[in-house]
Design a protein around this motif. Structure first.
Motif, short mmCIF file in Angstrom:
data_model
loop_
_atom_site.label_atom_id
_atom_site.label_comp_id
_atom_site.label_asym_id
_atom_site.label_seq_id
_atom_site.Cartn_x
_atom_site.Cartn_y
_atom_site.Cartn_z
N UNK A 77 0.79 -1.23 0.00
CA UNK A 77 0.00 0.00 0.00
C UNK A 77 0.82 1.28 0.00
N UNK A 78 2.10 1.18 0.31
CA UNK A 78 2.90 2.41 0.44
C UNK A 78 3.13 3.12 -0.90
N UNK A 79 2.87 2.42 -2.03
CA UNK A 79 3.03 3.08 -3.33
C UNK A 79 1.93 4.10 -3.60
N UNK A 80 0.83 3.97 -2.92
CA UNK A 80 -0.29 4.90 -3.14
C UNK A 80 -0.52 5.71 -1.88
N UNK A 81 -0.96 6.93 -2.08
CA UNK A 81 -1.30 7.71 -0.88
C UNK A 81 -2.44 8.65 -1.18
N UNK A 82 -3.31 8.77 -0.19
CA UNK A 82 -4.37 9.76 -0.23
C UNK A 82 -3.94 10.77 0.83
N UNK A 83 -4.00 12.04 0.50
CA UNK A 83 -3.54 12.99 1.52
C UNK A 83 -4.49 14.17 1.67
N UNK A 84 -4.38 14.80 2.81
CA UNK A 84 -5.12 16.03 3.07
C UNK A 84 -4.17 16.98 3.76
N UNK A 85 -4.16 18.23 3.29
CA UNK A 85 -3.45 19.23 4.09
C UNK A 85 -4.47 20.28 4.52
N UNK A 86 -4.27 20.79 5.70
CA UNK A 86 -5.27 21.69 6.23
C UNK A 86 -4.67 22.70 7.18
N UNK A 87 -5.40 23.77 7.36
CA UNK A 87 -4.99 24.83 8.28
C UNK A 87 -6.13 25.08 9.26
#
Lengths: 296, 180
Positions: free
Chosen positions: A85-95
């Motif tokens: 699974x480490x080849x794919x990533x879903x990410x969120x950045x937030x403030x």
């Protein structure tokens, strides 16, 4: 007569003298007793404003900017070819920013369905003891999310109103002891457009979560959002287990979850992973705080 | 003669009762200077008593009343270092060392104070010079000393070693304006 006066004078002054000889311990004890008990608010029910995917009862401090970067990798059952699974990533950045002690706002962008989100968190009640006693902390979190991923079906209009999601969440939390905190999170999700005629527009979930400290700076967290009533076809309930590791101004959260979504509408109503089948995603949240506003 | 005696006794009585004074809003500050970070905090709700005759001095300090510029620091101070839910107060019980100056007269005095400081559940004997200024019969005591955190079992994790000093400076400023 004179003798009596003398006697009175003597006894009075002896009384005074003996009083002077008692040390100030009594005075301090008296002062502490007289001091009206102040309201002492419970602090640090959780280490940060997020438990794993969802919110905790904690707010960002007044004038504090909290930058959060979160990743969810792919499923562990993808196997060695995808490096589990480490080849794919879903990410969120937030403030996130604390406007007052009790009101914070936040914005973010997730790769999951290319979603922008914004929320408010308002602390209505604060757990306290002393003069005012309150057994729980109560927060209200209204949130809105806009999916910008275009619909695959060309017949569905991509207008904004078709892509909006709303969430209303109440969080009732209590710090039971120094190490143990629990909260329940009744949450209502509304999606403007349901994909299938049989999918509901309104989804209700009763989340539960908690933390147990393992040491002063490390805790283990669990978060579960079971959907009650109608759910979107083929979806499952989000269940996550993780650790908080705190070092000064940073909090690192490492966890395993069955959802790639990090906004209420995505992880509560659109989770499809099943723990039993190995649809487990490793992920982390990193939080770094900056003091930008003035604190009185 | 007897009348004189009466007056003497009465006078003694009055002067004796006026020798204990206290404050409920003394100030204690601390200052930690480490390579990466300077940390200051202040507490304005310090309770302290002073017996001007015996020289006994006491302090009672609510840990949660220390306020920091950064809210997260305040949280960590209470949660991780002072453990204020377990040890809500710091106390000091001590004496001015002999000879005790006549604090009923206005003036500037330098004294030594020694006694037991209880902090984070650990009691240690400390000694520190202090200045006492008496104006219009009201004493204001000031002192600065430092404590080593390890002495009080306050541990600093390696990762923040450069952010928190091993010894911190404590400043005390109390105006004993209430008498009893």
């Amino acid at each position: 007569m004179k003798k009596i006066i003398l006697l009175i004078a003597l006894s009075t002054s002896f009384g005074c003298l003996s009083f002077a000889q008692t040390d100030t311990t009594d005075l301090m004890a008296q002062l502490e007793k007289d001091n009206k008990p102040e309201t002492i608010y419970t602090t640090a029910t959780f280490k940060t404003t997020r438990l794993i995917n969802g919110h905790t009862v904690e707010n960002t401090g007044k004038g504090v900017l909290d930058v959060k970067i979160s990743h969810r990798f792919g499923k562990l059952n993808n196997g060695a070819y995808e490096l589990w699974g480490l080849d794919n990533a879903s990410m969120r950045f937030g403030f996130d920013y604390g406007i007052t002690k009790n009101i914070m706002i936040g914005v973010g962008r997730s790769t999951f369905q290319k979603t922008f989100d914004g929320f408010l968190k308002i602390k209505i009640l604060s757990q306290s003891k002393g003069k005012h006693k309150m057994p729980i902390t109560l927060s209200y979190v209204p949130a809105i999310a806009l999916r910008t991923l275009k619909f695959e079906d060309p017949k569905i209009s991509n207008k904004a109103s078709n892509r909006l999601f709303y969430a209303h969440q109440l969080i009732i939390g209590r710090k039971f002891s120094e190490g143990t905190s629990l909260q329940i999170m009744p949450t209502f999700i509304h999606q403007n457009l349901a994909k299938l005629a049989t999918d509901p527009n309104n989804i209700f979930a009763l989340g539960i979560g908690g933390r147990q400290k393992l040491s002063k700076r490390i805790s283990i967290n669990v978060e579960y959002y079971p959907v009650i009533g109608d759910r979107i076809n083929g979806t499952t309930d989000a269940l996550s287990v993780g650790f908080d590791i705190e070092t000064g101004g940073h909090v690192f959260q490492l966890h395993f979850t069955n959802t790639p979504g990090m906004t209420e509408n995505s992880f509560i109503s659109q989770t499809t992973g099943k723990w039993g089948k190995g649809d487990i995603l490793f992920g982390f949240n990193i939080s770094r705080v900056f003091n930008i506003g003035k604190r009185k | 003669m007897r009348n004189c005696l009466i007056i003497v006794f009465l006078f003694t009585c009055i002067s004796v009762t006026a020798q204990k004074s206290y404050t409920k809003n003394g100030t204690i500050g601390f200052y930690s200077k480490a390579p990466l970070e300077k940390i200051t905090a202040e507490n304005n709700q310090v309770m302290s008593t002073m017996d001007m005759q015996s020289g006994q001095v006491q302090f009672s300090v609510l840990i949660k009343a220390f306020h920091f510029k950064k809210s997260l620091m305040e949280e960590h101070f209470n949660e991780n270092y002072m453990e204020s839910s377990k040890f809500p107060k710091a106390t000091f019980r001590g004496f001015l060392q002999q000879p005790i100056p006549d604090l009923s007269k206005d003036g500037q005095y330098t004294v030594m104070i020694s006694g037991d400081l209880t902090l984070h559940g650990v009691t240690k004997n400390i000694s520190t010079p202090a200045s006492i200024e008496v104006t219009n019969g009201i004493a204001t005591g000031k002192s600065t000393f430092n404590i080593t955190l390890a002495d009080y079992k306050i541990s600093i994790p390696k990762i923040v070693k450069d952010n928190i000093s091993e010894t911190v400076d404590i400043t005390v400023n109390c105006r004993y304006d209430k008498k009893m």
